[in-house]
Scaffold this motif. Structure first.
Motif, PDB file in Angstrom:
ATOM      1  N   GLU A   7     -26.912  -2.484  39.906  1.00 14.37           N
ATOM      2  CA  GLU A   7     -27.790  -1.330  40.058  1.00 14.37           C
ATOM      3  C   GLU A   7     -28.494  -1.051  38.731  1.00 14.37           C
ATOM      4  O   GLU A   7     -27.857  -0.996  37.681  1.00 14.37           O
TER       5      GLU A   7
ATOM      6  N   LYS B 201     -23.677  -7.252  43.346  1.00  8.33           N
ATOM      7  CA  LYS B 201     -24.804  -6.334  43.503  1.00  8.33           C
ATOM      8  C   LYS B 201     -24.857  -5.426  42.274  1.00  8.33           C
ATOM      9  O   LYS B 201     -23.910  -4.700  41.987  1.00  8.33           O
TER      10      LYS B 201
ATOM     11  N   TRP C 213     -31.664  -2.346  43.226  1.00  8.63           N
ATOM     12  CA  TRP C 213     -30.399  -3.054  43.411  1.00  8.63           C
ATOM     13  C   TRP C 213     -30.724  -4.528  43.534  1.00  8.63           C
ATOM     14  O   TRP C 213     -31.561  -4.919  44.334  1.00  8.63           O
TER      15      TRP C 213
ATOM     16  N   LYS D  18     -22.335  -2.356  42.134  1.00  2.00           N
ATOM     17  CA  LYS D  18     -22.210  -1.445  43.272  1.00  2.00           C
ATOM     18  C   LYS D  18     -21.275  -2.030  44.289  1.00  2.00           C
ATOM     19  O   LYS D  18     -21.205  -3.203  44.489  1.00  2.00           O
TER      20      LYS D  18
END
Length: 68
Positions: free
Chosen positions: A5, A3, A41, A68
């Motif tokens: 960001e 993930k 995201w 993240k």
């Protein structure tokens, strides 16, 4: 999947809509947009450079923040 960001200079629903349209074209990508915080995201196995270049297609300034 990782993930990532990103900060994207979105100022309105039209901006977030442009980001949504661009990311919807990618396969195997999940994403969330937080318009008030100007954050996106992206959950994907693709590399950061590819994701950054893809986001830049919406014509907004893009800054990679990290995972993240």
């Amino acid at each position: 999947m990782t993930k990532h960001e990103f900060e994207v200079a979105m100022t309105c629903e039209g901006c977030s809509g442009a980001v949504t349209r661009i990311l919807d074209k990618l396969e195997d990508v999940k994403f969330e947009i937080d318009l008030p915080k100007k954050l996106v995201w992206i959950e994907s196995d693709r590399d950061v450079a590819f994701l950054t270049d893809t986001l830049k297609k919406c014509g907004k300034e893009v800054k990679y923040i990290g995972t993240k």
